[in-house]
Write a protein that holds these residues in place. Structure first.
Motif, PDB file in Angstrom:
ATOM      1  N   LEU A   1       0.834  -1.200   0.000  1.00  0.00           N
ATOM      2  CA  LEU A   1       0.000   0.000   0.000  1.00  0.00           C
ATOM      3  C   LEU A   1       0.870   1.252   0.000  1.00  0.00           C
ATOM      4  O   LEU A   1       0.542   2.245  -0.662  1.00  0.00           O
ATOM      5  N   ALA A   2       1.995   1.211   0.722  1.00  0.00           N
ATOM      6  CA  ALA A   2       2.916   2.344   0.711  1.00  0.00           C
ATOM      7  C   ALA A   2       3.494   2.561  -0.682  1.00  0.00           C
ATOM      8  O   ALA A   2       3.641   3.702  -1.137  1.00  0.00           O
ATOM      9  N   VAL A   3       3.811   1.464  -1.386  1.00  0.00           N
ATOM     10  CA  VAL A   3       4.315   1.586  -2.763  1.00  0.00           C
ATOM     11  C   VAL A   3       3.234   2.168  -3.666  1.00  0.00           C
ATOM     12  O   VAL A   3       3.527   2.985  -4.551  1.00  0.00           O
ATOM     13  N   PHE A   4       1.988   1.777  -3.443  1.00  0.00           N
ATOM     14  CA  PHE A   4       0.882   2.350  -4.221  1.00  0.00           C
ATOM     15  C   PHE A   4       0.831   3.870  -4.039  1.00  0.00           C
ATOM     16  O   PHE A   4       0.697   4.622  -5.011  1.00  0.00           O
ATOM     17  N   LEU A   5       0.964   4.333  -2.794  1.00  0.00           N
ATOM     18  CA  LEU A   5       0.983   5.774  -2.547  1.00  0.00           C
ATOM     19  C   LEU A   5       2.198   6.412  -3.216  1.00  0.00           C
ATOM     20  O   LEU A   5       2.114   7.533  -3.738  1.00  0.00           O
TER      21      LEU A   5
END
Length: 594
Positions: free
Chosen positions: A407-411
């Protein structure tokens, strides 16, 4: 402004045209004085939803974003000169659960409501006219009013300014597609070239017929739905019950796997990665200032290392702060050394290896991009089982908060996309990579894909899919199962047409290009990144013509976006709307002075 009546033509009344209208309303204040303006929206489809989000399409087709992640309204994260005008997110407007994947017709209703709200917010002196036709050409000198010629109308619309917001466009066939189409015609085969799946003639695909499908992204998902549920089949839990009217879809692509599933969880707790960190405004400024300027050929050597480091920072920030038991050093120690290491360097790789014991917890973008590299299956049946395993693993991971660095990579991807908009044309690879990681289908769609695979309605071809037309049929092979060859009498190209000026079927844009508008190396319409003015091959920017959308080098991730992500499309819409209003005010002042 004086009360001399002015005219603005917006070609394209879909989400982008609606966004421009919303920003015109937001930026129209007492500072502009009395505004007397006719706004002409030119689009054969209804305003708001336009072609892609029109109500006249199958209710089986979903959005690939959750309803809580879709907004047409600005908020305080958006970096813009105009005022923030908040409004409801899709799920708030529709009164549905935020985690719902709404159908496209409902999104069309939301967009229509946004359009009507924007029209209602315009000053009394502004009148909006919708022309349900296609725009064919724009003419006029740079210093005079423009003429926009419409299909089936002898007199053009006269305009003080023109905004081109056509959205996604049809394209003429390229050489390969033309050869395949002609081959199909000679041999009585079916060939469906790149198109919008909802508009494709799927009736040409017969029940039980073997069909090769090249493309494993969102266009394939639509195709899959329309040819299964759309033909009377149904899902009972994890089982597909066929109607008997389905063809058999043999699907492959360059990667050989579908786009990653949408994440099935939210940010629960902990600090979000402070982005941008290694690819922000300062780095973009440096790239734009480099001698000779920035071009798509510079992407791999100058931009990709910064992207890799930025996404790695987002990943490891979350891993170290939310899952410290899976790391071997403190975050502050790792962060200092990570910042000092050169992107993609041996030093950086050694730091990660020493600090993150489990290789499964390390970010490897190359492996993510090509998950089937080096994977070989001895038989077609073994390939089917292997791909089902891959999709199952992806679904489990993307719905498990233990993998919250994803999810952090998505952001991080959203942050990077917002920065890269300023660079213009960065080549086609980045957009495909972004979509593969960040814009995949809802999890339920991939569970349906697994059920269809088990039912034998969908079969996997593998990676590096190659198609040849020989001996009166289409043949497909792949690197994933050497020696396996699939023959079929139908081929579907499951992808959107490329929005190049040279091959677009939009007559206005093609004529614009023929008359001197500049195109990028990727064939996109070049525009001034500051306000969207159309650029010409002589180096000038047209003072009265603006363009935004996927056919330009200022294309953003979409005409609408997730709330609170500083959406680049909102920034672009605001800058263009303000530039148009400034132009109209300047023209009005000149008229008054004369």
């Amino acid at each position: 402004m004086s009360t001399v009546r002015q005219s603005l033509v917006i070609v394209g009344a879909g989400p982008r045209g609606t966004g421009i209208l919303e920003r015109l309303a937001a930026n129209t204040s007492d500072d502009y004085g009395e505004l007397a303006l006719d706004v002409h929206l030119v689009d054969p489809y209804p305003p708001g939803g336009g072609r892609i989000w029109r109500r006249e399409q199958s209710p089986l087709l979903w959005m690939n974003s959750q309803a809580q992640d879709v907004t047409m309204f600005t908020d305080d994260t958006v970096e813009l000169a105009g005022p923030v005008v908040p409004g409801p997110v899709l799920h708030e407007w529709a009164g549905i659960d935020g985690r719902t994947f709404a159908d496209r017709r409902r999104q069309g209703g939301y967009l229509r409501w946004v359009y009507e709200r924007a029209v209602a917010a315009l000053p009394d002196g502004v009148t909006v006219h919708h022309h349900p036709r296609r725009a064919l050409r724009v003419s006029g000198s740079r210093h005079g009013r423009q003429q926009v010629w419409l299909e089936g109308v002898t007199r053009p619309l006269s305009a003080d300014a023109v905004v081109l917001a056509q959205g996604h466009l049809d394209a003429e066939l390229d050489d390969e597609q033309m050869e395949l189409s002609e081959y199909a015609a000679r041999h009585g085969l079916v060939h469906l070239p790149p198109d919008f799946t909802a508009d494709s003639d799927l009736g040409a695909l017969a029940p039980g017929q073997d069909v090769l499908v090249r493309g494993f992204g969102l266009a394939f998902v639509d195709l899959m739905v329309l040819l299964t549920e759309g033909r009377g089949g149904r899902f009972e839990g994890d089982t597909y019950v066929p109607s008997g009217r389905e063809p058999v879809l043999h699907v492959g692509s360059r990667r050989g796997v579908p786009y990653h599933s949408k994440l099935g969880y939210d940010w629960d707790a902990g600090e979000r990665p402070p982005l941008p960190r290694f690819l922000g405004p300062a780095q973009i400024d440096e790239l734009l200032a480099k001698e000779g300027g920035f071009g798509p050929d510079d992407f791999r050597c100058e931009v990709w290392p910064l992207i890799d480091k930025e996404l790695g920072f987002a990943h490891y920030h979350r891993l170290f702060t939310a899952h410290p038991e899976r790391t071997s050093v403190a975050w502050d120690v790792f962060e200092e050394k990570y910042a000092a290491a050169a992107p993609l360097s041996a030093e950086q790789q050694a730091l990660v290896a020493a600090s993150v014991p489990d290789p499964a917890d390390r970010l490897d973008l190359a492996a993510l991009d090509r998950p089937l590299d080096g994977v070989r299956h001895a038989s077609y049946e073994e390939l089917q089982a292997g791909l089902r395993g891959h999709i199952t693993d992806d679904l489990e991971r993307r719905h498990d908060p233990a993998h919250s660095p994803d999810l952090a990579v998505f952001l991080g991807l959203l942050s990077v996309y917002g920065q890269l908009v300023r660079l213009g044309d960065v080549g086609p690879w980045w957009h495909g990579f972004f979509s593969y990681l960040a814009s995949g289908p809802p999890g339920p769609r991939l569970r349906q894909l697994l059920a269809l695979s088990r039912a034998g309605v969908v079969k996997f071809v593998g990676a590096d899919m190659r198609v040849e037309a020989r001996d009166g049929v289409f043949r497909a092979t792949s690197a994933s199962a050497p020696g396996v060859r699939i023959e079929a009498r139908a081929l579907v190209e499951a992808r959107l047409p490329q929005p190049t000026l040279a091959r677009t079927r939009d007559r206005l844009l093609r004529t614009l290009h023929e008359e001197g508008a500049r195109s990028t190396d990727a064939g996109l319409l070049a525009v001034d990144p500051s306000d969207g003015r159309v650029l010409y091959r002589d180096g000038s920017a047209h003072p009265r013509r603006f363009a935004l959308g996927p056919h330009t080098d200022a294309r953003g991730a979409g005409a609408f976006t997730r709330p609170r992500t500083n959406g680049p499309s909102f920034r672009q819409n605001d800058a263009t709307a303000r530039a148009v209003l400034a132009l109209l005010r300047d023209l009005s002042c000149r008229t008054t002075a004369a």
